[in-house]
Motif scaffolding. Sequence first.
Motif, mmCIF file in Angstrom:
data_model
loop_
_atom_site.group_PDB
_atom_site.id
_atom_site.type_symbol
_atom_site.label_atom_id
_atom_site.label_comp_id
_atom_site.label_asym_id
_atom_site.label_seq_id
_atom_site.Cartn_x
_atom_site.Cartn_y
_atom_site.Cartn_z
ATOM 1 N N PRO A 74 0.866 -0.955 -0.363
ATOM 2 C CA PRO A 74 -0.194 0.538 -0.500
ATOM 3 C C PRO A 74 1.073 1.917 0.049
ATOM 4 O O PRO A 74 0.435 2.312 0.897
ATOM 5 N N PHE A 75 1.874 1.372 -1.241
ATOM 6 C CA PHE A 75 2.375 2.396 -1.076
ATOM 7 C C PHE A 75 1.986 3.336 -0.784
ATOM 8 O O PHE A 75 2.630 4.601 -0.360
ATOM 9 N N LEU A 76 0.898 4.247 -0.810
ATOM 10 C CA LEU A 76 0.205 5.612 -0.674
ATOM 11 C C LEU A 76 -0.078 6.049 0.628
ATOM 12 O O LEU A 76 -0.057 6.289 1.324
ATOM 13 N N LYS A 77 -0.229 4.686 1.156
ATOM 14 C CA LYS A 77 -1.641 4.668 2.663
ATOM 15 C C LYS A 77 0.794 4.064 3.594
ATOM 16 O O LYS A 77 0.960 5.710 4.378
ATOM 17 N N ILE A 78 0.972 4.522 2.801
ATOM 18 C CA ILE A 78 3.035 4.432 3.511
ATOM 19 C C ILE A 78 3.741 5.766 3.306
ATOM 20 O O ILE A 78 4.167 6.258 4.006
ATOM 21 N N TYR A 79 2.955 6.162 1.911
ATOM 22 C CA TYR A 79 3.885 7.460 1.286
ATOM 23 C C TYR A 79 2.711 8.366 3.014
ATOM 24 O O TYR A 79 3.393 9.488 3.159
#
Lengths: 284, 285
Positions: A74-79
């Motif tokens: 979940p890249f956006l969440k991590i970002y």
Amino acid sequence: MQTRSMQTREAKKWVDRAIIAVLLLMGILMLMPFFWLFSMSFRPAAEAYKMPPSFFPPSFDVSNYQTVLASSVPFLKIYWNSLYVAVLVTIGQLVTCTLAAFAYARLRFPGRDSLFFVMLIGLMFPAQVTILPIYLGYAKLGLLNNPLGLVLMGLTSSFGVFMLRQFLRSQPKELEEAALMDGAGYFKIFWRISLPQLMPALGALAIITFTGAWNAYFQPRALITSQDSMTLPIAMDLLRGYMSQGNLSVVMAAMSMAILPVVLLFLVAQKMVIEGVTFSGIRA
Amino acid sequence: MQAGYVFVLPSIVLYAAFVLAPVAITIILSFTYYDISFGADWVGFENYVRFLTEPRSLEIFWNTLRFAFLAVSFNVAVGLILALALNRAMPTVLLYFFRLAFFLPVIISAAFVAVVWSYFYSVDFGVINYYLAQLGIGQVPWLSSSKFAMTSIVIMDVWKNTGFFMIILIAALQGVPKPIMDAASMDGASPWRRFSRITLPFISPVLFFCIVFASIGALQVFESIMILTGGGPGDSTRSLSIYLVDEAFGSFELGYAAAVSVIMMILVLIITIIQIIGSRRWVRE
């Protein structure tokens, strides 16, 4: 005589040129990993391992970026987690460190110097010495795997207090004394006189703190294991594991996005970053 | 006059909660066998004895010192050379370029940097080996051989951190009084003599700061090693911090890990004290 000094001047000019040439070469070498990273991120997967490596991508292919955003990580969440932690930590430190620095630099109260000294000792403890109890405490409080835990532990720093105090001490006191005579309260003096003086130092501290929080690896790695709560540096480790076999370009696309805020911050506030660093070094 | 307490309260509370108390607890933990579900059993110095008698410890200890020594020497030396080279009149464009080139790695997370470098270093499809092969030098097993792994980590560390020392040393060099320099030049002092007799003594306090600062950081090195080699091959790049994290969060030997972190803290203290004592010989007051 005349010609001789002209000759030495000529020689000196060549030495200067040679030094600059060597520095340029080194500078380019230093930037190569970044260039390679960006260039790789626009390359189709099949091109990634091609030898000899081509310097420029054959075409600007943004599909790697799309792959990152669509991947199971979940890249956006991590970002978002990274932004959340870095912004809140920065705001927290600006508030707590400014208040404390003002008191240590400008107020008198019993125990002030001992308190400051105890605070300074904090600069000496490795993160490794504090992490186990924080881990155990967070486990009890349910703060493991929670970005809020990372925020809480970053809300103040000895470095910030120390840096701002040194800065305030180097500023003239007269205005404050005059305001005190006129019956202004300490909070008013802090708000109206000290804070405006501190602005350049606060800018530098904000950048250093944001960058530090954005880049932090050790504590997040110890305190966070779930993907949904991760910050970028540990996620990068994970992404590499998932994708390195097949697709190097995708990892590099994720990396490009991950370093973007810090690179932009540096490009915009180069002078401030460097002054902040120099300041912290020189007057420590 | 008690207003002061109000201003320092937030920072003191947080500092006590996240620094002072944890340090105290770690010291206590280090004398216990700690089990996460059953709590602590007092075991005295057992954890320390275990570390000191474990055969691996010697290599781990040695790795930590070796990395710190190499990283500090090269970081500060290269930083100083760059600072000297850059401390001259040059066009602003160049100055900006050099700042960007040498300082960019400093502000990027070691975790990101190490991921990129692990590809640079890869044996078969790494860029470095490709160019080495072009030069007629064979493949170097950068990270997979215990002979090269530590060197590879040091090289990356110098690339990453030397710019920091460069910036600080440039600031120090700018403080060297120009009239003294000019007078020495007029008297025919050679560049080396001017450097060793004027520049070096003048910047020695800052140089000393750089060495201490670099040492404290290098003794705690974690992410570069973790990502590049994870401590391997074998134990050849395992530092104290990697070892303690393995013990704490891999095997959940929290008491033992606490002892290792206390040992690490003592090591940092001892090295700093040695440097302070040593500095009396060469740092100008």
